[in-house]
Design an enzyme around this catalytic site. Structure first.
Site, short mmCIF file in Angstrom:
data_model
loop_
_atom_site.label_atom_id
_atom_site.label_comp_id
_atom_site.label_asym_id
_atom_site.label_seq_id
_atom_site.Cartn_x
_atom_site.Cartn_y
_atom_site.Cartn_z
CE LYS A 271 25.62 -12.40 -82.81
NZ LYS A 271 25.82 -13.84 -82.66
NE ARG A 345 25.96 -20.12 -91.32
CZ ARG A 345 25.90 -21.05 -90.38
NH1 ARG A 345 25.31 -22.21 -90.63
NH2 ARG A 345 26.42 -20.84 -89.19
N1 BES Z 1 29.35 -13.55 -85.78
C1 BES Z 1 28.74 -14.71 -85.26
C2 BES Z 1 29.75 -15.76 -84.80
C3 BES Z 1 30.41 -15.50 -83.50
C4 BES Z 1 29.73 -15.71 -82.31
C5 BES Z 1 31.72 -15.11 -83.45
C6 BES Z 1 30.38 -15.52 -81.11
C7 BES Z 1 32.37 -14.94 -82.24
C8 BES Z 1 31.69 -15.13 -81.07
C9 BES Z 1 27.86 -15.37 -86.32
O1 BES Z 1 27.24 -14.50 -87.21
C10 BES Z 1 26.77 -16.08 -85.59
O2 BES Z 1 25.99 -15.41 -84.96
N2 BES Z 1 26.75 -17.41 -85.67
C11 BES Z 1 25.79 -18.18 -84.98
C12 BES Z 1 25.32 -19.27 -85.91
C13 BES Z 1 24.15 -20.04 -85.37
C14 BES Z 1 22.92 -19.18 -85.38
C15 BES Z 1 23.95 -21.26 -86.24
C16 BES Z 1 26.45 -18.75 -83.73
O3 BES Z 1 27.62 -19.13 -83.79
O4 BES Z 1 25.82 -18.78 -82.69
MN MN Z 2 25.41 -13.77 -86.49
#
Ligand code: BES
Ligand code: MN
Ligand code: ZN
Length: 487
Positions: A271, A345
């Protein structure tokens, strides 16, 4: 905080003994039958232009003549809805929470009699919310509120409903507080091991059956997808299962599953740095099912509840999963991990397969799953998915009743069209469009053997900015939902 009910009629508020009397006004006119002394002070304040019966207005009057409580707090809702009442009560409590009052009496005037139970529930929730301060890693935080006792003043006719509401509110408040405390603790404190300990100690207090599985046990179960996420971290994973048994063993349980990523760096699909600290809240789903377990264990309804938490970190390392890696889930389905940041997931799918062994009446998983859900619904409503309309209605009603609302999202099969891989049964991501929905479609593949609900709480589990912190949502929704499932 200590909560009590006191029965007194509306015309006797001035004689109530407390350090503060908080009067929450519903509607835009003073309710008939209101204590004449209180009414006179409210009218005077309105006439002076210092107070109005409009949402957001709150005023403290000191040593008012004829009122026994030395502080008279006027708080206006403007409307007569439960939402407006809760906001006004919060504004009223904000007037006194960092001052000298130790006890406060609360009275709602001008609200429908049918709201008595919910108003009492909200009083417990607002009271405990008003005094919660995170201090585990900040002992220097503002001193805890002196306010330690709330007495809800209700008429004789409303006493029974208010008692039930207050008891439920207190239990939910305890669950919310536990969820907030778990989620607020930083990743180096609230580790998977720590979450296991929290559940163990809940189990001891409430007589629950608790199992905390380590890597070896999880390997034995064949949870190749969960293990894949955990393998990049030196912090040991935990798979936590707790059972509340309030009904005969033959009664099919409600199963709650929580995403417990105690820190989400994204893994190799790292990230960006900005606000990455907030990914300590990525165990908000786990925190909420743990909080709900606490609330349910305190309320002792006649039903069976199983709580499952899959907990680990998502880290980059020489042992971490890489984009393109294919793993075999507990269900036997192979998964191509195209993005290591779609890890929630990957841990939930194995927990959903594990849930089959309980022959559940219903399974609801709860996860801070997608940024896309934050874009879709913001921080007001959680995203809700359900395999049938009756379940969707039950989840909606549960959220509305306790002001912890959700919004149903679609599960049309067309949304799964992007979930195709040349190298596995399913990839862990689809395109950018409808990201919360495609995540749900992925999970649905693992939840085919029972009634299934899914809550995407990425927007509601915590707040960012100056008020950064966990909300404890959706403990209220989940507790109401679980209680609604008692036969
Ligand atoms: N924990 C995150 C989701 C999230 C992101 C929650 C920002 C709150 C704020 C999750 O594990 C994630 O990183 N999801 C990705 C999925 C994508 C790679 C398909 C996302 O939402 O960017
Ligand atoms: Mn994630
Ligand atoms: Zn995550």
């Amino acid at each position: 905080m200590d909560f009590k009910i006191q029965t007194a009629e509306l015309d006797a508020l001035a004689r109530i003994t407390a350090d503060a009397l908080v009067v929450v006004f519903g509607g835009e006119v003073l309710a008939p039958g209101l204590d004449t002394v209180v009414a006179r002070h409210a009218q005077a304040a309105i006439k002076l232009g210092d107070f109005a019966l409009k949402a957001g207005q709150a005023l403290t009057l000191m040593q008012t003549d004829g009122v026994k409580a030395p502080r008279l707090v006027l708080a206006a809702s403007g409307k007569t809805s439960l939402t407006a009442a809760r906001a006004a009560l919060a504004a009223g409590l904000a007037q006194i929470k960092s001052r000298g009052a130790v006890s406060a009496a609360v009275a709602f005037v001008g609200f429908d009699a049918g709201l008595a139970e919910s108003l009492a529930e909200q009083t417990a929730l607002a009271g405990s919310e008003a005094v919660y301060v995170y201090r585990h890693t900040k002992p220097s935080a503002a001193p805890a509120s002196k306010l330690a006792k709330l007495v809800l003043v209700v008429s004789k006719a409303a006493a029974k409903a208010a008692k039930a509401g207050l008891a439920r509110g207190q239990a939910i408040a305890a669950g919310v507080e536990l969820a907030r405390e778990c989620a607020n603790r930083p990743g180096n404190h609230a580790t998977p091991t720590y979450l296991g300990e929290v559940v163990q100690s809940l189990g001891k207090t409430h007589g629950l059956k608790v199992e905390v599985l380590d890597r070896k046990a999880v390997e034995k179960l064949g949870m190749g997808s969960f293990l894949a996420v955990a393998q990049g971290s030196d912090e040991p994973l935990r798979f936590i299962v707790a059972r509340y048994e309030g009904a005969a063993k033959t009664v099919a349980p409600v199963v709650l599953v929580g995403k417990g990523i105690t820190f989400d760096t994204g893994g190799i699909s790292l990230k960006p740095g900005a606000e990455m600290d907030e990914m300590k809240f990525d165990m908000g789903g786990a925190a909420s099912v743990i909080g709900t377990l606490r609330a349910v264990a305190e309320l002792k309804p006649r039903l069976n509840l199983v709580m499952i938490v899959a907990a680990c970190e998502n880290m980059p390392s020489g042992r971490a999963i890489k984009p393109g890696d294919v793993v075999t889930s507990m269900s036997g389905q192979t998964i191509e991990i195209l993005n290591t940041d779609a890890e929630g997931r990957l841990i939930l799918c194995d927990a959903l397969t594990y849930a089959e062994r309980f022959k559940p009446a219903v399974v609801v998983d709860v996860a801070t799953l997608t940024g896309a859900c934050v874009i879709a619904l913001g921080g007001v409503r959680s995203g809700m998915y359900a395999s049938d309309d009756e379940l969707a209605a039950a989840l909606t009603a549960a959220g509305d009743a306790v002001l912890d609302p959700c919004w149903r999202m679609p599960l049309d099969d067309e949304y799964a069209e992007g979930l195709k891989s040349n190298f596995a049964d399913v990839p862990n991501i689809a395109g950018r469009a409808g990201g919360s929905i495609t995540a749900a479609k992925f999970l649905q593949r693992f939840a085919g053997k029972y009634r299934w609900g899914h809550l995407d709480i990425a927007g509601t589990a915590w707040k960012g900015g100056a008020v950064k912190g966990a909300t404890g949502r959706p403990v209220g929704l989940l507790t109401h939902f679980v209680l609604s499932q008692a036969k």
